[in-house]
Design a protein around this motif. Structure first.
Motif, PDB file in Angstrom:
ATOM      1  N   GLY A  19       0.813  -1.211   0.000  1.00  0.00           N
ATOM      2  CA  GLY A  19       0.000   0.000   0.000  1.00  0.00           C
ATOM      3  C   GLY A  19       0.848   1.264   0.000  1.00  0.00           C
ATOM      4  N   ALA A  20       1.925   1.252   0.776  1.00  0.00           N
ATOM      5  CA  ALA A  20       2.820   2.414   0.817  1.00  0.00           C
ATOM      6  C   ALA A  20       3.474   2.645  -0.542  1.00  0.00           C
ATOM      7  N   VAL A  21       3.887   1.561  -1.186  1.00  0.00           N
ATOM      8  CA  VAL A  21       4.503   1.692  -2.515  1.00  0.00           C
ATOM      9  C   VAL A  21       3.488   2.246  -3.508  1.00  0.00           C
ATOM     10  N   LEU A  22       2.264   1.764  -3.453  1.00  0.00           N
ATOM     11  CA  LEU A  22       1.240   2.251  -4.386  1.00  0.00           C
ATOM     12  C   LEU A  22       0.892   3.715  -4.123  1.00  0.00           C
ATOM     13  N   ILE A  23       0.905   4.119  -2.870  1.00  0.00           N
ATOM     14  CA  ILE A  23       0.665   5.535  -2.564  1.00  0.00           C
ATOM     15  C   ILE A  23       1.775   6.394  -3.152  1.00  0.00           C
ATOM     16  N   ILE A  24       3.007   5.946  -3.031  1.00  0.00           N
ATOM     17  CA  ILE A  24       4.134   6.683  -3.616  1.00  0.00           C
ATOM     18  C   ILE A  24       3.992   6.767  -5.132  1.00  0.00           C
ATOM     19  N   VAL A  25       3.565   5.653  -5.757  1.00  0.00           N
ATOM     20  CA  VAL A  25       3.370   5.633  -7.211  1.00  0.00           C
ATOM     21  C   VAL A  25       2.300   6.644  -7.615  1.00  0.00           C
ATOM     22  N   VAL A  26       1.201   6.686  -6.882  1.00  0.00           N
ATOM     23  CA  VAL A  26       0.122   7.627  -7.201  1.00  0.00           C
ATOM     24  C   VAL A  26       0.593   9.064  -7.001  1.00  0.00           C
ATOM     25  N   LEU A  27       1.358   9.317  -5.937  1.00  0.00           N
ATOM     26  CA  LEU A  27       1.874  10.673  -5.719  1.00  0.00           C
ATOM     27  C   LEU A  27       2.803  11.101  -6.850  1.00  0.00           C
ATOM     28  N   ILE A  28       3.644  10.190  -7.315  1.00  0.00           N
ATOM     29  CA  ILE A  28       4.526  10.517  -8.445  1.00  0.00           C
ATOM     30  C   ILE A  28       3.694  10.806  -9.686  1.00  0.00           C
ATOM     31  N   TYR A  29       2.658  10.018  -9.916  1.00  0.00           N
ATOM     32  CA  TYR A  29       1.784  10.259 -11.070  1.00  0.00           C
ATOM     33  C   TYR A  29       1.108  11.630 -10.960  1.00  0.00           C
ATOM     34  N   LEU A  30       0.615  11.957  -9.775  1.00  0.00           N
ATOM     35  CA  LEU A  30      -0.076  13.238  -9.612  1.00  0.00           C
ATOM     36  C   LEU A  30       0.866  14.420  -9.815  1.00  0.00           C
ATOM     37  N   GLN A  31       2.121  14.252  -9.456  1.00  0.00           N
ATOM     38  CA  GLN A  31       3.083  15.349  -9.643  1.00  0.00           C
ATOM     39  C   GLN A  31       3.491  15.496 -11.104  1.00  0.00           C
ATOM     40  N   GLU A  35       1.907  13.864 -13.834  1.00  0.00           N
ATOM     41  CA  GLU A  35       0.774  13.662 -14.742  1.00  0.00           C
ATOM     42  C   GLU A  35       1.163  12.835 -15.961  1.00  0.00           C
ATOM     43  N   ASN A  36       2.100  11.930 -15.756  1.00  0.00           N
ATOM     44  CA  ASN A  36       2.546  11.035 -16.810  1.00  0.00           C
ATOM     45  C   ASN A  36       2.006   9.638 -16.493  1.00  0.00           C
ATOM     46  N   ILE A  37       1.110   9.163 -17.326  1.00  0.00           N
ATOM     47  CA  ILE A  37       0.425   7.893 -17.063  1.00  0.00           C
ATOM     48  C   ILE A  37       1.390   6.703 -17.067  1.00  0.00           C
ATOM     49  N   THR A  38       2.517   6.838 -17.763  1.00  0.00           N
ATOM     50  CA  THR A  38       3.460   5.720 -17.794  1.00  0.00           C
ATOM     51  C   THR A  38       4.054   5.455 -16.416  1.00  0.00           C
ATOM     52  N   TYR A  39       4.216   6.491 -15.598  1.00  0.00           N
ATOM     53  CA  TYR A  39       4.694   6.280 -14.230  1.00  0.00           C
ATOM     54  C   TYR A  39       3.670   5.491 -13.411  1.00  0.00           C
ATOM     55  N   LEU A  40       2.409   5.796 -13.621  1.00  0.00           N
ATOM     56  CA  LEU A  40       1.359   5.090 -12.885  1.00  0.00           C
ATOM     57  C   LEU A  40       1.293   3.627 -13.305  1.00  0.00           C
ATOM     58  N   VAL A  41       1.241   3.377 -14.598  1.00  0.00           N
ATOM     59  CA  VAL A  41       1.160   2.001 -15.097  1.00  0.00           C
ATOM     60  C   VAL A  41       2.421   1.229 -14.728  1.00  0.00           C
ATOM     61  N   GLY A  42       3.573   1.834 -14.944  1.00  0.00           N
ATOM     62  CA  GLY A  42       4.829   1.174 -14.620  1.00  0.00           C
ATOM     63  C   GLY A  42       4.962   0.890 -13.137  1.00  0.00           C
ATOM     64  N   GLY A  43       4.527   1.816 -12.301  1.00  0.00           N
ATOM     65  CA  GLY A  43       4.598   1.618 -10.854  1.00  0.00           C
ATOM     66  C   GLY A  43       3.695   0.510 -10.369  1.00  0.00           C
ATOM     67  N   VAL A  44       2.483   0.439 -10.923  1.00  0.00           N
ATOM     68  CA  VAL A  44       1.556  -0.631 -10.531  1.00  0.00           C
ATOM     69  C   VAL A  44       2.088  -1.986 -10.978  1.00  0.00           C
ATOM     70  N   VAL A  45       2.599  -2.050 -12.188  1.00  0.00           N
ATOM     71  CA  VAL A  45       3.166  -3.311 -12.683  1.00  0.00           C
ATOM     72  C   VAL A  45       4.392  -3.699 -11.858  1.00  0.00           C
ATOM     73  N   ALA A  46       5.251  -2.741 -11.581  1.00  0.00           N
ATOM     74  CA  ALA A  46       6.454  -3.039 -10.802  1.00  0.00           C
ATOM     75  C   ALA A  46       6.106  -3.501  -9.382  1.00  0.00           C
ATOM     76  N   SER A  47       5.132  -2.861  -8.764  1.00  0.00           N
ATOM     77  CA  SER A  47       4.756  -3.291  -7.414  1.00  0.00           C
ATOM     78  C   SER A  47       4.146  -4.690  -7.436  1.00  0.00           C
ATOM     79  N   SER A  48       3.425  -5.012  -8.495  1.00  0.00           N
ATOM     80  CA  SER A  48       2.893  -6.366  -8.617  1.00  0.00           C
ATOM     81  C   SER A  48       4.011  -7.383  -8.779  1.00  0.00           C
ATOM     82  N   ILE A  49       5.016  -7.023  -9.570  1.00  0.00           N
ATOM     83  CA  ILE A  49       6.154  -7.929  -9.768  1.00  0.00           C
ATOM     84  C   ILE A  49       6.933  -8.101  -8.463  1.00  0.00           C
ATOM     85  N   ILE A  50       7.025  -7.047  -7.679  1.00  0.00           N
ATOM     86  CA  ILE A  50       7.776  -7.112  -6.422  1.00  0.00           C
ATOM     87  C   ILE A  50       7.000  -7.892  -5.356  1.00  0.00           C
TER      88      ILE A  50
END
Length: 78
Positions: free
Chosen positions: A23-35, A37-52
């Motif tokens: 959850g903490a990693v996903l919150i960080i991913v969402v915060l990076i996306y909001l700052q 506004e690049n959707i690739t950071y959001l998609v990449g972060g969700v995929v990376a957290s799933s892989i981790i």
């Protein structure tokens, strides 16, 4: 204290810790996306957290899954 109950508590505590970390990693991913506004950071972060975290959940299930199963019940045939 019942050893089975203690094993269950340890298993649940470990699962909660894994979920909180993810959850903490996903919150960080969402915060990076909001700052950015690049959707690739959001998609990449969700995929990376799933892989981790998928292997962590799998390892947890293998290690603690049997502790969460209910005790063997008597069969109805007996």
């Amino acid at each position: 204290m019942d050893p089975n109950r203690q094993k269950r508590q340890e298993a649940i505590r470990a699962l909660i810790n894994i979920a909180l970390m993810e959850g903490a990693v996903l919150i960080i991913v969402v915060l990076i996306y909001l700052q950015t506004e690049n959707i690739t950071y959001l998609v990449g972060g969700v995929v990376a957290s799933s892989i981790i975290f998928a292997p962590l959940f799998y390892r947890w299930f293998r290690a603690h899954g049997p502790a969460l199963k209910p005790a063997a019940e008597k069969t109805r045939d007996e």
